[in-house]
Design a protein around this motif. Structure first.
Motif, PDB file in Angstrom:
ATOM      1  N   GLN A  54       4.283  40.993 -17.805  1.00  0.00           N
ATOM      2  CA  GLN A  54       3.617  39.724 -18.105  1.00  0.00           C
ATOM      3  C   GLN A  54       3.212  39.046 -16.802  1.00  0.00           C
ATOM      4  O   GLN A  54       3.956  39.087 -15.822  1.00  0.00           O
ATOM      5  CB  GLN A  54       4.534  38.768 -18.893  1.00  0.00           C
ATOM      6  N   ILE A  55       2.042  38.439 -16.828  1.00  0.00           N
ATOM      7  CA  ILE A  55       1.545  37.681 -15.683  1.00  0.00           C
ATOM      8  C   ILE A  55       1.188  36.288 -16.195  1.00  0.00           C
ATOM      9  O   ILE A  55       0.348  36.158 -17.087  1.00  0.00           O
ATOM     10  CB  ILE A  55       0.319  38.371 -15.050  1.00  0.00           C
ATOM     11  N   THR A  56       1.844  35.263 -15.663  1.00  0.00           N
ATOM     12  CA  THR A  56       1.662  33.913 -16.185  1.00  0.00           C
ATOM     13  C   THR A  56       1.393  32.918 -15.069  1.00  0.00           C
ATOM     14  O   THR A  56       1.733  33.146 -13.911  1.00  0.00           O
ATOM     15  CB  THR A  56       2.920  33.451 -16.964  1.00  0.00           C
ATOM     16  N   ASP A 114       8.903  24.520  -8.087  1.00  0.00           N
ATOM     17  CA  ASP A 114       7.964  24.956  -7.067  1.00  0.00           C
ATOM     18  C   ASP A 114       7.128  26.157  -7.502  1.00  0.00           C
ATOM     19  O   ASP A 114       6.127  26.489  -6.861  1.00  0.00           O
ATOM     20  CB  ASP A 114       8.712  25.327  -5.781  1.00  0.00           C
ATOM     21  N   VAL A 115       7.511  26.800  -8.582  1.00  0.00           N
ATOM     22  CA  VAL A 115       6.834  28.018  -9.043  1.00  0.00           C
ATOM     23  C   VAL A 115       5.688  27.668  -9.985  1.00  0.00           C
ATOM     24  O   VAL A 115       5.869  26.940 -10.959  1.00  0.00           O
ATOM     25  CB  VAL A 115       7.829  28.963  -9.746  1.00  0.00           C
ATOM     26  N   HIS A 116       4.509  28.213  -9.683  1.00  0.00           N
ATOM     27  CA  HIS A 116       3.337  28.006 -10.541  1.00  0.00           C
ATOM     28  C   HIS A 116       2.759  29.305 -11.067  1.00  0.00           C
ATOM     29  O   HIS A 116       1.800  29.285 -11.834  1.00  0.00           O
ATOM     30  CB  HIS A 116       2.267  27.210  -9.786  1.00  0.00           C
ATOM     31  N   CYS A 117       3.319  30.432 -10.642  1.00  0.00           N
ATOM     32  CA  CYS A 117       2.880  31.724 -11.150  1.00  0.00           C
ATOM     33  C   CYS A 117       4.062  32.685 -11.129  1.00  0.00           C
ATOM     34  O   CYS A 117       4.817  32.723 -10.154  1.00  0.00           O
ATOM     35  CB  CYS A 117       1.729  32.271 -10.302  1.00  0.00           C
ATOM     36  N   VAL A 118       4.208  33.446 -12.217  1.00  0.00           N
ATOM     37  CA  VAL A 118       5.260  34.451 -12.343  1.00  0.00           C
ATOM     38  C   VAL A 118       4.604  35.779 -12.703  1.00  0.00           C
ATOM     39  O   VAL A 118       3.793  35.845 -13.630  1.00  0.00           O
ATOM     40  CB  VAL A 118       6.288  34.072 -13.428  1.00  0.00           C
ATOM     41  N   ILE A 119       4.954  36.828 -11.967  1.00  0.00           N
ATOM     42  CA  ILE A 119       4.410  38.159 -12.238  1.00  0.00           C
ATOM     43  C   ILE A 119       5.573  39.125 -12.431  1.00  0.00           C
ATOM     44  O   ILE A 119       6.388  39.319 -11.520  1.00  0.00           O
ATOM     45  CB  ILE A 119       3.513  38.653 -11.089  1.00  0.00           C
ATOM     46  N   HIS A 120       5.641  39.710 -13.610  1.00  0.00           N
ATOM     47  CA  HIS A 120       6.661  40.722 -13.899  1.00  0.00           C
ATOM     48  C   HIS A 120       5.954  41.995 -14.341  1.00  0.00           C
ATOM     49  O   HIS A 120       5.204  41.988 -15.318  1.00  0.00           O
ATOM     50  CB  HIS A 120       7.610  40.252 -14.998  1.00  0.00           C
ATOM     51  N   THR A 121       6.178  43.095 -13.609  1.00  0.00           N
ATOM     52  CA  THR A 121       5.522  44.359 -13.919  1.00  0.00           C
ATOM     53  C   THR A 121       6.493  45.516 -13.724  1.00  0.00           C
ATOM     54  O   THR A 121       7.577  45.352 -13.154  1.00  0.00           O
ATOM     55  CB  THR A 121       4.287  44.589 -13.030  1.00  0.00           C
ATOM     56  N   HIS A 122       6.064  46.690 -14.191  1.00  0.00           N
ATOM     57  CA  HIS A 122       6.856  47.914 -14.092  1.00  0.00           C
ATOM     58  C   HIS A 122       6.084  48.972 -13.294  1.00  0.00           C
ATOM     59  O   HIS A 122       5.785  50.044 -13.816  1.00  0.00           O
ATOM     60  CB  HIS A 122       7.168  48.468 -15.482  1.00  0.00           C
ATOM     61  N   PRO A 123       5.762  48.720 -12.025  1.00  0.00           N
ATOM     62  CA  PRO A 123       5.016  49.715 -11.254  1.00  0.00           C
ATOM     63  C   PRO A 123       5.878  50.941 -10.931  1.00  0.00           C
ATOM     64  O   PRO A 123       7.103  50.854 -10.846  1.00  0.00           O
ATOM     65  CB  PRO A 123       4.620  48.956  -9.987  1.00  0.00           C
ATOM     66  N   CYS A 197       0.330  37.046  -6.494  1.00  0.00           N
ATOM     67  CA  CYS A 197      -0.440  38.289  -6.527  1.00  0.00           C
ATOM     68  C   CYS A 197      -0.206  39.095  -5.259  1.00  0.00           C
ATOM     69  O   CYS A 197       0.029  40.314  -5.310  1.00  0.00           O
ATOM     70  CB  CYS A 197      -1.923  37.973  -6.708  1.00  0.00           C
ATOM     71  N   ASN A 198      -0.247  38.436  -4.121  1.00  0.00           N
ATOM     72  CA  ASN A 198      -0.035  39.121  -2.849  1.00  0.00           C
ATOM     73  C   ASN A 198       1.353  39.748  -2.787  1.00  0.00           C
ATOM     74  O   ASN A 198       1.517  40.905  -2.356  1.00  0.00           O
ATOM     75  CB  ASN A 198      -0.217  38.126  -1.708  1.00  0.00           C
ATOM     76  N   LEU A 199       2.379  39.030  -3.242  1.00  0.00           N
ATOM     77  CA  LEU A 199       3.738  39.557  -3.216  1.00  0.00           C
ATOM     78  C   LEU A 199       3.905  40.731  -4.169  1.00  0.00           C
ATOM     79  O   LEU A 199       4.641  41.682  -3.882  1.00  0.00           O
ATOM     80  CB  LEU A 199       4.741  38.444  -3.556  1.00  0.00           C
ATOM     81  N   ALA A 200       3.221  40.676  -5.308  1.00  0.00           N
ATOM     82  CA  ALA A 200       3.302  41.786  -6.266  1.00  0.00           C
ATOM     83  C   ALA A 200       2.698  43.057  -5.685  1.00  0.00           C
ATOM     84  O   ALA A 200       3.235  44.157  -5.856  1.00  0.00           O
ATOM     85  CB  ALA A 200       2.609  41.409  -7.566  1.00  0.00           C
ATOM     86  N   VAL A 201       1.571  42.920  -5.003  1.00  0.00           N
ATOM     87  CA  VAL A 201       0.970  44.080  -4.336  1.00  0.00           C
ATOM     88  C   VAL A 201       1.943  44.642  -3.300  1.00  0.00           C
ATOM     89  O   VAL A 201       2.151  45.863  -3.214  1.00  0.00           O
ATOM     90  CB  VAL A 201      -0.366  43.686  -3.665  1.00  0.00           C
ATOM     91  N   LEU A 202       2.573  43.765  -2.535  1.00  0.00           N
ATOM     92  CA  LEU A 202       3.443  44.192  -1.448  1.00  0.00           C
ATOM     93  C   LEU A 202       4.749  44.812  -1.929  1.00  0.00           C
ATOM     94  O   LEU A 202       5.262  45.748  -1.297  1.00  0.00           O
ATOM     95  CB  LEU A 202       3.745  43.016  -0.521  1.00  0.00           C
ATOM     96  N   ILE A 203       5.303  44.329  -3.035  1.00  0.00           N
ATOM     97  CA  ILE A 203       6.605  44.857  -3.452  1.00  0.00           C
ATOM     98  C   ILE A 203       6.483  46.302  -3.913  1.00  0.00           C
ATOM     99  O   ILE A 203       7.383  47.121  -3.683  1.00  0.00           O
ATOM    100  CB  ILE A 203       7.272  43.961  -4.521  1.00  0.00           C
ATOM    101  N   GLU A 204       5.372  46.650  -4.543  1.00  0.00           N
ATOM    102  CA  GLU A 204       5.172  48.050  -4.922  1.00  0.00           C
ATOM    103  C   GLU A 204       4.966  48.919  -3.677  1.00  0.00           C
ATOM    104  O   GLU A 204       5.489  50.033  -3.597  1.00  0.00           O
ATOM    105  CB  GLU A 204       3.977  48.171  -5.869  1.00  0.00           C
ATOM    106  N   ARG A 205       4.228  48.402  -2.697  1.00  0.00           N
ATOM    107  CA  ARG A 205       4.052  49.153  -1.453  1.00  0.00           C
ATOM    108  C   ARG A 205       5.391  49.322  -0.728  1.00  0.00           C
ATOM    109  O   ARG A 205       5.698  50.402  -0.200  1.00  0.00           O
ATOM    110  CB  ARG A 205       3.054  48.440  -0.540  1.00  0.00           C
ATOM    111  N   ALA A 206       6.202  48.267  -0.708  1.00  0.00           N
ATOM    112  CA  ALA A 206       7.497  48.332  -0.041  1.00  0.00           C
ATOM    113  C   ALA A 206       8.409  49.356  -0.710  1.00  0.00           C
ATOM    114  O   ALA A 206       9.134  50.100  -0.034  1.00  0.00           O
ATOM    115  CB  ALA A 206       8.156  46.959  -0.032  1.00  0.00           C
TER     116      ALA A 206
END
Length: 265
Positions: A54-56, A114-123, A197-206
């Motif tokens: 989910q991306i909210t 402080d949170v305005h966007c939450v991204i939960h994925t299964h990469p 969005c930037n952190l989501a891209v980076l966590i899969e790369r990490a």
């Protein structure tokens, strides 16, 4: 003639920060457009897993947020088919139902003003790492926005559709911007869609880097002070905006249907 070759690092860093403030800024996109583009960006980045994830993003009214409709994949999300829901997942705008696993997003939004966007994925690589029950190790410069900023939930609480899972996951996240969920996936948060969005891209790369490095040998830690410096240097609104604009341009070329015609970045 060059005049900066004797300047100390902090002076050069300040100069670069001022230049970034002059050259980068908000894209002018709506939250719906940013969210739709994020869905396509992450689809292209390997975050798709059928209908999982989910991306909210927070809505304008307190206690509301935008999310995708259950039954649509990340590659099918547009600014027009997003739903606006309340904390109980009642649909306020749009047609269809949200993913019932959105309940733990409600818990996170309540816990973190402080949170305005939450991204939960299964990469793929995050999920592979999560199966090993080991924390994310940030040991490469590109991924330092996650340095000392990724929690770890070792115990899998089961399908996250109950309030218990909301309490567990929001508590595990704590005050950090990311959490690796064992036997599950990843979750990142941001003060804006661009940051998350930037952190989501980076966590899969990490995660991918960590698996490759573990297969080849021993992962060595970064020097703490330098890693913290890199984390702070890359964790600014201008950096998020510049990175997001790049990823969004790529997504628009591949998926021009996700936002209204004429959107340019």
């Amino acid at each position: 003639m060059a005049t900066t070759f004797t300047d100390p690092k902090d002076a050069l860093a300040g100069r670069a920060a001022r230049q970034m403030r002059d050259h980068f800024g908000d894209s002018g996109l709506t939250v719906r457009q940013k969210l739709a583009l994020t869905c396509r960006i992450l689809f292209d980045g390997g975050h798709d897993s059928g209908l999982a994830g989910q991306i909210t993003a927070r809505g304008e009214a307190p206690g509301t947020y935008y999310t995708q409709r259950l039954g649509l994949g990340f590659d099918e999300i547009t600014e027009d088919n997003l739903l606006l829901v309340d904390e109980d997942l009642n649909v306020l705008e749009g047609t269809g139902m949200p993913n019932p696993a959105n309940r733990f997003h409600s818990w996170i939004y309540r816990a973190r003003e402080d949170v305005h966007c939450v991204i939960h994925t299964h990469p793929l690589h995050v999920c592979a790492l999560s199966m090993l029950e080991v924390p994310l190790v940030v040991s490469q410069m590109d991924t330092t926005p996650l340095y000392d900023d990724c929690a770890f939930l070792k115990e899998w609480p089961g399908v996250p559709v109950g309030n218990e899972e909301g309490e567990i996951i929001s508590a595990a996240l704590g005050d950090k911007r990311a959490v690796l969920l064992a036997h599950h996936g990843q979750l990142v948060v941001g003060a804006c869609v661009e940051e998350a969005c930037n952190l989501a891209v980076l966590i899969e790369r990490a995660a991918r880097l960590q698996l490759l490095a573990m297969a080849a040998g021993t992962v060595h830690p970064l020097p703490h002070d330098l890693a913290k410096e890199a984390h702070d240097w890359t964790s600014t609104d201008r950096r998020y905006q510049a990175n997001f604009a790049y990823h969004a341009r790529r997504a628009l070329r591949a998926h021009p249907d996700c936002v209204a015609a004429g959107v340019a970045l």
